[in-house]
Design a protein around this motif. Structure first.
Motif, PDB file in Angstrom:
ATOM      1  N   UNK A  79      -4.474   4.031   4.599  1.00 36.25           N
ATOM      2  CA  UNK A  79      -3.549   5.124   4.879  1.00 36.25           C
ATOM      3  C   UNK A  79      -4.270   6.450   4.689  1.00 36.25           C
ATOM      4  N   UNK A  80      -3.560   7.518   4.918  1.00 32.91           N
ATOM      5  CA  UNK A  80      -4.173   8.844   4.888  1.00 32.91           C
ATOM      6  C   UNK A  80      -4.823   9.143   3.539  1.00 32.91           C
ATOM      7  N   UNK A 134       4.475   7.330   3.191  1.00 31.74           N
ATOM      8  CA  UNK A 134       4.898   6.026   3.704  1.00 31.74           C
ATOM      9  C   UNK A 134       4.390   4.922   2.784  1.00 31.74           C
ATOM     10  N   UNK A 135       4.977   3.742   2.957  1.00 30.86           N
ATOM     11  CA  UNK A 135       4.524   2.567   2.210  1.00 30.86           C
ATOM     12  C   UNK A 135       4.407   1.417   3.202  1.00 30.86           C
ATOM     13  N   UNK A 136       3.393   0.585   3.000  1.00 28.31           N
ATOM     14  CA  UNK A 136       3.136  -0.537   3.895  1.00 28.31           C
ATOM     15  C   UNK A 136       3.220  -1.841   3.121  1.00 28.31           C
ATOM     16  N   UNK A 150       0.825  -1.210   0.000  1.00 32.42           N
ATOM     17  CA  UNK A 150       0.000   0.000   0.000  1.00 32.42           C
ATOM     18  C   UNK A 150       0.856   1.256   0.000  1.00 32.42           C
ATOM     19  N   UNK A 151       0.681   2.074  -1.022  1.00 32.96           N
ATOM     20  CA  UNK A 151       1.449   3.310  -1.163  1.00 32.96           C
ATOM     21  C   UNK A 151       0.574   4.517  -0.819  1.00 32.96           C
ATOM     22  N   UNK A 152       1.183   5.503  -0.166  1.00 35.04           N
ATOM     23  CA  UNK A 152       0.499   6.789  -0.040  1.00 35.04           C
ATOM     24  C   UNK A 152       0.648   7.597  -1.326  1.00 35.04           C
ATOM     25  N   UNK A 153       1.700   7.322  -2.067  1.00 34.16           N
ATOM     26  CA  UNK A 153       1.843   7.926  -3.390  1.00 34.16           C
ATOM     27  C   UNK A 153       2.775   7.051  -4.211  1.00 34.16           C
ATOM     28  N   UNK A 154       2.327   6.622  -5.377  1.00 32.64           N
ATOM     29  CA  UNK A 154       3.144   5.780  -6.233  1.00 32.64           C
ATOM     30  C   UNK A 154       3.991   6.638  -7.164  1.00 32.64           C
TER      31      UNK A 154
END
Length: 806
Positions: free
Chosen positions: A518-519, A462-464, A422-426
Motif C-alpha cells: 500500500x501507499x 484503506x485496509x486489505x 494490511x493496514x495503511x494505518x493501525x
C-alpha cells in the motif's frame, strides 16, 4: 389445477415484485445455455423462494424461472423443489415430488430432448439492513427450516436483503445416455441435497443451536472422564466434585454463538469500518468458498491489531461465509464484554494450562468437537500482536492441539486458511511507536480496544484482507510425516514434534505470500533506505513506481496485492495520514520524515520487507562490486537465502540459480543493471538508476550485519567452546552496541530471537552441530565467512570486525 397455480403465482408475484431485492448473488455474472430448457431447483417447497428465484432470473437476464416447459406431454414449471422423504419406509410425498420424476421420464422417453438443472439456495437476510432490531433478527434464516408464519415475517422484514447461491448446472442428457449410470430420481435428489447442505453449511456454518448438548458431551466424553478420575486420585477428592470442576471449566471455555448476535455485530461493524476506513479490499476468498462446507476451515491470520478478528469476521459474513469460532485469551472474559464475545463466537483459553490436566482435557475435547463437527475456527499462530511489523515465530500450542484432534478423527479434512491483513494505518500507532523506540511492552488489557476507539475521527486510509493459498492438513501430513495414520489414537503421537514446527513455518510463509503493498509501506521501504530519511519528491515517486513494477513482473509474486493509482497519489496518501512531511525547496520539493515518523514507518516497512529480499540481496551485492558473472553471484549469495527466508518467513527458491537469473533479468529490464558478455554490471554512479539500486539493496543490510556479527563472534572461539545461550546473548549485546554507535534507535535490530533463528538455520543447513548446548563447526564455516566479506564495503566490514574484537 395448473391454471389456478399460475394465477396464484402471478397475483403473489405482483405484490412482492417491487419489494424483493438481493444483497448478494454468487457466482456473478452467471451464464447458462439458453438453448436448453432450464429448471431451477430449490431445497424445499416454498412459494416465496420460487418467486425470489423468478425475480432473480429476470434481473440477471437468465432463462426465466417463471416459465413453463412442455416435454413429452408433461407440463413442468421452470422452478420446483426437491422431493421430500416422509416416514420410515421412505415414501415420497408432496406436489413438488412429481416434477423431478416427470422430467426424468420425459427425457427417458424422448432421446432427442435435453435439459439442465440449476440448484439455487435462497437465504432470507443473514445480515440485517440499516435498522437492525428484534424482528429482523427473528425473521432471518438459520438451520431450523421456517414455517409459514415465520416466512411471512421474513418477507415483510428481510425481503430486501436476500442472498442467492447458484450451483453448477447439471446437464441431464449425458447422464441418461451414459450406460455406466442408472439415473433415478433418488440419485439426482441425493446429489442435490448434498449440494444444498454444503451451501447451507458454508453460509450458516454447522448447526449451533445445541449448546447444552455440546457441553454435556464434552464433560461426559471418555478423555475428560479419565482426567476426572486422575484428578480424584491426585487431589484426594470425590468424583462428583471433580465432575463439577470439569463442568465449570467447560462453561469457562465454550462459546455460545447465536445468529442474532452475528447479525447485530455485522451491522455494528459495518458502521465502524465505514467510519474508520476509506474502504476494505478483499482478495482471494473464492478459493475458500470452493471448499467451505466440505472441509473444516481454520483461519490463521497475521496479528497486527486488536481489531484483526473483528475485521475478518465482518468480511466473511459480508461475503456469504459463516464467521468462525475465535480463540481468545481468558483476560477478555470480562463481565458483559465476555458474554457478548461468547455470543459472537469467542471461546476462551488460559495462557498456560500444562499443569492442570483436567482443564487441558476439557479444552482439548471441546476443540476436537468443534473441528469434528465442521465449525470454522480462527486463531493467531503468532500468539500476540507483532510490535515490530514482522511475522512473529509461530507458537506451537493451538497447532499441536489441532493436529492431535485431526489424528484422532481424520474423517473430515481440515483446511488452514492463511490471511494477511494490511493496514495503511493501525489504531495502535501510538503504542507501537513507544515500543519501537525502546519502551517496555505494555501488558494487553481488554480495555485497550476501547481506548483506541477515541481515534475514530482520525484518517486511517484503506485496509486489505488478502487470503493466501489454503493448506489441506491431510495432504500436508502425508507429505511431511508419512505414516502419521499408523498412530491415530495416541495422545501425543511421535510425529507431532516434527510436524508442528513445519506446519507453523509453512503457514507463516503462506500468510506472507499473500501480503499487500500500500501507499504507506511503499513510502516506508524507500524513505527508510535514505541516510537522513529525506528524499526528492520526484525520486521517491520514481522509486515506489519501480517497486510496484518489479513486484508485478517478478516470478513467484502473483499473490501479492498491488496498490491502484499513480505514485503521486501514494505519496499524497502517506502525507495525509501523517507519516511524512512535504518540505518545499527552491530546487524541488523534498519528502522527509521526522524521527518519530521514521521510527513508526519501520513497522509498516517490516510488514512487506520479505517481498523484496530476492531483489534486495542482488542489489546489495552490486553496491560494493562493479560486476558479476551468474556463477560468481550464485556462489556468493546462496548461503544467504536460508538465513533471510527463516528470519522473514518467505519460501527460499527451489532453484536459487534460476530465481537469481530471473531477478537479474528484471533488474536489467528496468535499467538498474547492464548485461555484458561475461555477466552483469552496475550502471555508472551519476545515473538515477544507480541510486535506485542502492535504495533497493539497503533494507537487506541489517540482516546481513547480524549474520556477520554472529559468525565473527562464534569463530573467535575454538569449535565446541561456546554454548548456544552465550553466543546468542553476546551477539545481541554487540548488535545493541552497533546501533548505539551508529546513533540509531532500533531495538528490533538486536532482538535475541533473531540470533536464535539464525543458529537454527545454520544447524539445519549443516554448517553447525549442537551437542549438549555447545556449538561445533568445521572448516566450512570459516570459508563461508571469508566468502561473505565480498558483500560488505571495506569501511562497514572494518567496523564490524572491530566491534567483534572488543
Amino acid at each position: 389445477m395448473i391454471e389456478l397455480q399460475r394465477l396464484w403465482h402471478r397475483l403473489v408475484s405482483r405484490v412482492l415484485d417491487r419489494w424483493l431485492a438481493f444483497r448478494l448473488v454468487e457466482p456473478e455474472p452467471f451464464a447458462l445455455d439458453a438453448t436448453l430448457p432450464t429448471f431451477y431447483v430449490i431445497a424445499r417447497p416454498s412459494l416465496t423462494d420460487e418467486l425470489a428465484v423468478e425475480r432473480l432470473t429476470r434481473d440477471l437476464d437468465l432463462p426465466g424461472a417463471g416459465e413453463w416447459h412442455s416435454l413429452d406431454r408433461a407440463l413442468l414449471p421452470g422452478c420446483f423443489a426437491l422431493p421430500r422423504l416422509r416416514g420410515s419406509r421412505g415414501r415420497i410425498r408432496g406436489q413438488h415430488s412429481a416434477h423431478l420424476q416427470q422430467l426424468l421420464d420425459a427425457l427417458d422417453n424422448d432421446t432427442t430432448l435435453d435439459a439442465q438443472l440449476v440448484p439455487v439456495s435462497v437465504f432470507w437476510s443473514r445480515a440485517p439492513g440499516k435498522d437492525f432490531g428484534f424482528w429482523k433478527m427473528m425473521a432471518a434464516d438459520d438451520w431450523a427450516w421456517s414455517g409459514r408464519l415465520r416466512r411471512l415475517l421474513s418477507v415483510a422484514v428481510n425481503g430486501r436483503h436476500l442472498e442467492a447461491h447458484f450451483g453448477e448446472p447439471i446437464r441431464l442428457r449425458p447422464l441418461i445416455d451414459d450406460p455406466a449410470v442408472t439415473l433415478t430420481q433418488r440419485k439426482v435428489a441425493r446429489v442435490l441435497r448434498v449440494h444444498f447442505r454444503r451451501i447451507r453449511a458454508r453460509v450458516l456454518g454447522p448447526d449451533i443451536s445445541h449448546h447444552r448438548t455440546l457441553m454435556r458431551g464434552v464433560v461426559d466424553s471418555r478423555p475428560v472422564q479419565a482426567a476426572v478420575l486422575e484428578a480424584v486420585a491426585a487431589n484426594r477428592s470425590t468424583p462428583a466434585r471433580e465432575h463439577r470442576r470439569a463442568e465449570r471449566y467447560a462453561r469457562e471455555i465454550a462459546s455460545n454463538m447465536s445468529y442474532p448476535m452475528l447479525r447485530f455485530c455485522y451491522e455494528l461493524l459495518k458502521r465502524l469500518w465505514n467510519r474508520l476506513y476509506d474502504g476494505v479490499d478483499v482478495h482471494g476468498l473464492d478459493a475458500v468458498k470452493a471448499i467451505a462446507g466440505e472441509r473444516t476451515l481454520i483461519y490463521v491470520p497475521c496479528h497486527r491489531s486488536h481489531i484483526d478478528y473483528l475485521l475478518l469476521s465482518y468480511v466473511l459474513y459480508r461475503e456469504g461465509l459463516m464467521p468462525p469460532h475465535i480463540a481468545a485469551g481468558r483476560n477478555l472474559d470480562m463481565p458483559v464484554i465476555g458474554a457478548l464475545l461468547r455470543r459472537g463466537g469467542a471461546f476462551f483459553l488460559r495462557r498456560s494450562f500444562k499443569d492442570n490436566r483436567l482443564y487441558a482435557a476439557v479444552f482439548n475435547e471441546y476443540l476436537h468437537r468443534l473441528i469434528a463437527r465442521g465449525h470454522p475456527l480462527e486463531y493467531f499462530i503468532e500468539g500476540g500482536r507483532s510490535r515490530t511489523g514482522r511475522m512473529l515465530s509461530p507458537r506451537p500450542g493451538m497447532l499441536a492441539m489441532t493436529l492431535r484432534s485431526f489424528a484422532r478423527d481424520a474423517i473430515r479434512d481440515v483446511a488452514f486458511v492463511p490471511v494477511y491483513v494490511g493496514y495503511e494505518r493501525v489504531l495502535e500507532s501510538n503504542s507501537y511507536l513507544r515500543e519501537l523506540r525502546g519502551g517496555k511492552k505494555k501488558k494487553e488489557s481488554p480495555l485497550d480496544l476501547l481506548r483506541v476507539l477515541k481515534h475514530l475521527r482520525e484518517p486511517h486510509g484503506r485496509v486489505t484482507v488478502s487470503v493466501g493459498e489454503p493448506l489441506s492438513l491431510a495432504g500436508f501430513l502425508s507429505e511431511t510425516v508419512p505414516g502419521w495414520q499408523d498412530d491415530p489414537v495416541s495422545a501425543r503421537p511421535e510425529w507431532l514434534s516434527r510436524a508442528v514446527p513445519l506446519l507453523g513455518e509453512t503457514l507463516a510463509r503462506r500468510i506472507n505470500d499473500a501480503a499487500s503493498l500500500n501507499a504507506v509501506s511503499l513510502v516506508a521501504m524507500t524513505l527508510l533506505a535514505t541516510p537522513h530519511h529525506t528524499i526528492e519528491s520526484d525520486l521517491l515517486a520514481n522509486h515506489i513506481g519501480l517497486l510496484v513494477r518489479l513486484q508485478k513482473n517478478l516470478p513467484g509474486s502473483q499473490r501479492c496485492q498491488l496498490p491502484t493509482g499513480e505514485p503521486a497519489d501514494w505519496i499524497d496518501q502517506a502525507v495525509s495520514l501523517g507519516f511524512v512531511t512535504r518540505q518545499p525547496q527552491a530546487l524541488g520539493e523534498l519528502i522527509t520524515a521526522r524521527p518519530e515518523q521514521a521510527t513508526l514507518l519501520t513497522w509498516y516497512r517490516n510488514n512487506v520487507l520479505h517481498l523484496f529480499m530476492h531483489l534486495g540481496l542482488v542489489a546489495f551485492a552490486f553496491r560494493n562490486n562493479a560486476a558479476f558473472s551468474l556463477d560468481d553471484l550464485d556462489t556468493l549469495l546462496s548461503p544467504a537465502w536460508p538465513l533471510l527466508a527463516r528470519e522473514l518467513y518467505f519460501a527460499p527458491p527451489n532453484d536459487p540459480r534460476e530465481r537469481l537469473a530471473s531477478t537479474l533479468a528484471a533488474l536489467t529490464e528496468e535499467g538498474l543493471l547492464q548485461a555484458t558478455a561475461n555477466g552483469w554490471r552496475r550502471q555508472p554512479g551519476h545515473l538515477e538508476s544507480s541510486e535506485h539500486l542502492r535504495l533497493l539493496g539497503q533494507p537487506v543490510q541489517p540482516t546481513l550485519e547480524r549474520a556477520y556479527l554472529l559468525l565473527a563472534s562464534l569463530l573467535r572461539y575454538p569449535s565446541g567452546d561456546l554454548t548456544r545461550e552465550a553466543l546468542e546473548e553476546h551477539s545481541r549485546q554487540l548488535a545493541e552496541r552497533l546501533t548505539l554507535l551508529a546513533g540509531l534507535n532500533a531495538p528490533e535490530f538486536f532482538d535475541k530471537r533473531l540470533f536464535s533463528g539464525m543458529l537454527e538455520t545454520l544447524e539445519q543447513q549443516g554448517w553447525l552441530r549442537v551437542e549438549n548446548e555447545h556449538l561445533f563447526y568445521d572448516d566450512t564455516l570459516p570459508r563461508l565467512q571469508m566468502r561473505s566479506r565480498a558483500l560488505f564495503d571495506p569501511e562497514l566490514r572494518h567496523r564490524l570486525v572491530r566491534l567483534t574484537h572488543q
